[in-house]
Design a protein around this motif. Structure first.
Motif, PDB file in Angstrom:
ATOM      1  N   CYS A 135       0.824  -1.222   0.000  1.00  0.00           N
ATOM      2  CA  CYS A 135       0.000   0.000   0.000  1.00  0.00           C
ATOM      3  C   CYS A 135       0.856   1.269   0.000  1.00  0.00           C
ATOM      4  CB  CYS A 135      -0.925   0.026   1.221  1.00  0.00           C
ATOM      5  SG  CYS A 135      -2.171  -1.262   1.237  1.00  0.00           S
ATOM      6  N   TRP A 141      -1.430   4.022  -8.066  1.00  0.00           N
ATOM      7  CA  TRP A 141      -2.476   3.318  -7.311  1.00  0.00           C
ATOM      8  C   TRP A 141      -2.899   2.053  -8.040  1.00  0.00           C
ATOM      9  CZ3 TRP A 141      -7.419   1.592  -8.088  1.00  0.00           C
ATOM     10  CH2 TRP A 141      -8.157   1.252  -6.957  1.00  0.00           C
ATOM     11  N   ASN A 142      -3.015   2.106  -9.346  1.00  0.00           N
ATOM     12  CA  ASN A 142      -3.439   0.930 -10.126  1.00  0.00           C
ATOM     13  C   ASN A 142      -2.460  -0.223  -9.978  1.00  0.00           C
ATOM     14  OD1 ASN A 142      -5.771   2.134 -11.081  1.00  0.00           O
ATOM     15  ND2 ASN A 142      -4.779   2.961 -12.907  1.00  0.00           N
ATOM     16  N   ARG A 144      -0.401  -0.741  -7.395  1.00  0.00           N
ATOM     17  CA  ARG A 144      -0.526  -1.262  -6.027  1.00  0.00           C
ATOM     18  C   ARG A 144      -1.765  -2.146  -5.902  1.00  0.00           C
ATOM     19  NH1 ARG A 144      -0.372   4.043  -2.561  1.00  0.00           N
ATOM     20  NH2 ARG A 144      -0.893   4.968  -4.570  1.00  0.00           N
ATOM     21  N   ALA A 145      -2.878  -1.697  -6.473  1.00  0.00           N
ATOM     22  CA  ALA A 145      -4.103  -2.509  -6.427  1.00  0.00           C
ATOM     23  C   ALA A 145      -3.910  -3.832  -7.150  1.00  0.00           C
ATOM     24  CB  ALA A 145      -5.264  -1.720  -7.037  1.00  0.00           C
ATOM     25  N   ILE A 184      -9.950  -3.249   1.196  1.00  0.00           N
ATOM     26  CA  ILE A 184     -10.702  -2.638   0.097  1.00  0.00           C
ATOM     27  C   ILE A 184     -11.040  -1.187   0.436  1.00  0.00           C
ATOM     28  CG2 ILE A 184     -12.843  -2.758  -1.245  1.00  0.00           C
ATOM     29  CD1 ILE A 184     -12.849  -5.773  -0.758  1.00  0.00           C
ATOM     30  N   MET A 187      -7.777   0.984   0.428  1.00  0.00           N
ATOM     31  CA  MET A 187      -7.314   1.319  -0.914  1.00  0.00           C
ATOM     32  C   MET A 187      -8.227   2.370  -1.569  1.00  0.00           C
ATOM     33  SD  MET A 187      -4.483  -0.108  -1.543  1.00  0.00           S
ATOM     34  CE  MET A 187      -4.371   0.131  -3.324  1.00  0.00           C
ATOM     35  N   TYR A 188      -9.508   2.290  -1.303  1.00  0.00           N
ATOM     36  CA  TYR A 188     -10.442   3.317  -1.790  1.00  0.00           C
ATOM     37  C   TYR A 188     -10.066   4.678  -1.211  1.00  0.00           C
ATOM     38  CZ  TYR A 188     -14.866   5.817  -2.447  1.00  0.00           C
ATOM     39  OH  TYR A 188     -15.815   6.758  -2.788  1.00  0.00           O
ATOM     40  N   LYS A 191      -6.965   6.105  -2.850  1.00  0.00           N
ATOM     41  CA  LYS A 191      -7.228   6.623  -4.196  1.00  0.00           C
ATOM     42  C   LYS A 191      -7.751   8.044  -4.152  1.00  0.00           C
ATOM     43  CE  LYS A 191      -9.477   5.372  -8.552  1.00  0.00           C
ATOM     44  NZ  LYS A 191     -10.312   4.361  -9.240  1.00  0.00           N
TER      45      LYS A 191
END
Length: 474
Positions: A135, A141-142, A144-145, A184, A187-188, A191
């Motif tokens: 994280c 971000w993409n 890492r996700a 989840i 991570m949201y 972002k």
């Protein structure tokens, strides 16, 4: 500024917007001696220490602990963490504000080791460091996700196979309960965050002390947790937490009474009365979940984390959207933020009824899948079954119909509300409204108990057989 106080069902504010952000809490001005009474220099006013209110709260916690010991509530893990929370609370309370989060984190890690042992603690710490480290990577971000998704698939494949033969089996439900949903949400937040998150906040969000006695844990929202941290006077937050814990313990005792004395098995259903008893008490077993959620979030209050109620009088729901809002408020907010609102936004050019129908459908499909995903991490098996599919389909359709009706009535409701403010209602109208509400509540309860029995049935044929035996007089 204190919390947004009001009905959690009717409030227009989402959970993550209900409290003052901790950055907005101003430190108390220093006195002539350089330190305000009851505070270290630079601490927020909400942190002010007062001996009598704290000892009163500590005594209430001791009473709750005594009741839990007397009735052996929820087993050894719960007893251990109650002891640890009671011991850590005075240290946390007296410590300077900047040390409070590290002390809570240390207590949580100690609780994990005490309940599950050093082997599980070591493996969970290593895997947690990997997940949190991904994280914080200085990449997009993409990416890492994607890395997190790939690691999740790798761990999922390794769990049932001998890939991780040396890993204690207990690691997977513990790790799943910590990360499967909160990652989840986190991570949201990453972002949409305007600045980097603090490492202590990241780690503390995943290592929550009560999590290690309740594997089925409420989906605590990251932003709500950070905004609610010392957002009110610490003693008031602790009192609200103790009230939540008390309600939770009462529900857990009622659950034990129902489970051991009142609940009958499906094979004992022979006639309408036994069917009614089975349906009612089979549904009321859910008191265990709502009780655990209340106790868990109440314990977090003791350490300054002010959180909203997890459930709100769900047995009194007057419709299926009302039930959806009341039964698990954290899950509802999780689905609204991450699924419902994004779908509605993408379909903003559609007619409103079509957009609402599509978003509601996606929410219930996601809920079905995520419950099966939860079952995999906590129990080791995916929860897909025909009764499961029928349950979520029927409940989703009922909520969808209610959403459409609520949307159509929203404009007329505002006009009626203005009329009611202008003129007092006749008593007959009040009685009629009460009667209608009672009938709606009874109909909703009856429907939910029927669906609940289907959800817990081993097969659709077994459920139909249950109804057949129950509807024929013995």
């Amino acid at each position: 500024m204190g919390p947004n106080v009001g009905d959690p069902v009717k409030s227009r504010l989402s959970l993550h917007r209900r409290y003052l952000a901790p950055e907005g809490v101003q430190p108390s001005p220093a006195t002539e001696s350089g330190r305000p009474r009851g505070l270290y220099a630079g601490e927020p006013e909400n942190c002010r220490r007062r001996l009598v209110p704290f000892l009163r709260n500590l005594a209430y916690l001791g009473l709750i602990f005594a009741v839990c010991r007397r009735y052996q509530t929820e087993g050894r893990a719960f007893q251990c963490l109650l002891i640890l929370a009671t011991a850590a609370l005075p240290i946390h309370y007296l410590a300077p504000f900047r040390w409070k989060k590290p002390i809570f984190l240390a207590a949580s890690i100690a609780g994990l080791g005490w309940v599950f042992g050093p082997d599980v603690l070591a493996v969970v710490m290593v895997l947690s460091a990997v997940l949190i480290g991904i994280c914080r990577l200085p990449v997009s971000w993409n990416l890492r996700a994607g890395l997190l998704a790939a690691l999740t698939v790798f761990l999922s494949c390794g769990r049932p196979e001998p890939l991780f033969r040396m890993v204690p089996s207990t690691v997977w439900p513990v790790l799943g309960s910590m990360f499967m949903f909160r990652m989840i949400i986190y991570m949201y937040e990453l972002k949409h965050a305007k600045k980097p998150e603090k490492l202590i906040d990241e780690i503390g969000y995943f290592f929550l002390l009560p999590n290690f006695c309740f594997m089925l844990f409420p989906v605590v929202d990251y932003r709500t947790m950070q905004r609610g941290y010392f957002a009110d006077d610490v003693h008031a937050i602790q009192r609200r937490g103790l009230e939540m814990m008390f309600r939770g313990v009462v529900q857990l005792i009622l659950y034990r009474l129902i489970d051991q004395e009142l609940l009958i098995s499906a094979s004992q259903v022979h006639g309408p009365l036994s069917l009614l008893s089975f349906l009612t008490f089979n549904y009321l077993v859910y008191l265990q979940v709502s009780g655990q959620f209340h106790v868990a979030c109440g314990m977090l209050h003791l350490f300054g984390y002010q959180l909203p109620d997890t459930h709100h009088r769900y047995l009194l729901a007057t419709g299926f959207t009302d039930y959806w809002r009341r039964i698990n408020i954290y899950w509802k907010d999780f689905m609204v933020r991450l699924v419902f609102n994004p779908v509605v936004f993408r379909l903003k050019k559609w007619p409103q009824p079509a957009a609402l129908a599509a978003a509601t459908t996606v929410v219930f499909v996601a809920t079905w899948f995520l419950h099966a995903y939860q079952s995999f991490w906590l129990r080791g098996t995916w929860g897909f079954s025909i009764p499961d599919a029928v349950f979520w389909t029927v409940l989703g359709v009922l909520v969808l119909v209610n959403v459409q009706l609520d949307a159509r009535r929203s404009a007329s409701k505002s006009r009626v509300a203005r009329k009611r403010d202008a003129e007092p209602e006749p008593r007959s109208v009040v009685y009629r409204a009460f009667a209608v509400r009672t009938l709606k509540t009874a109909a909703t309860f009856a429907t939910i108990t029927l669906l609940w029995s289907l959800w817990n049935s081993p097969s659709l044929a077994a459920w139909l057989d249950l109804l057949s035996r129950g509807l024929h007089a013995s």
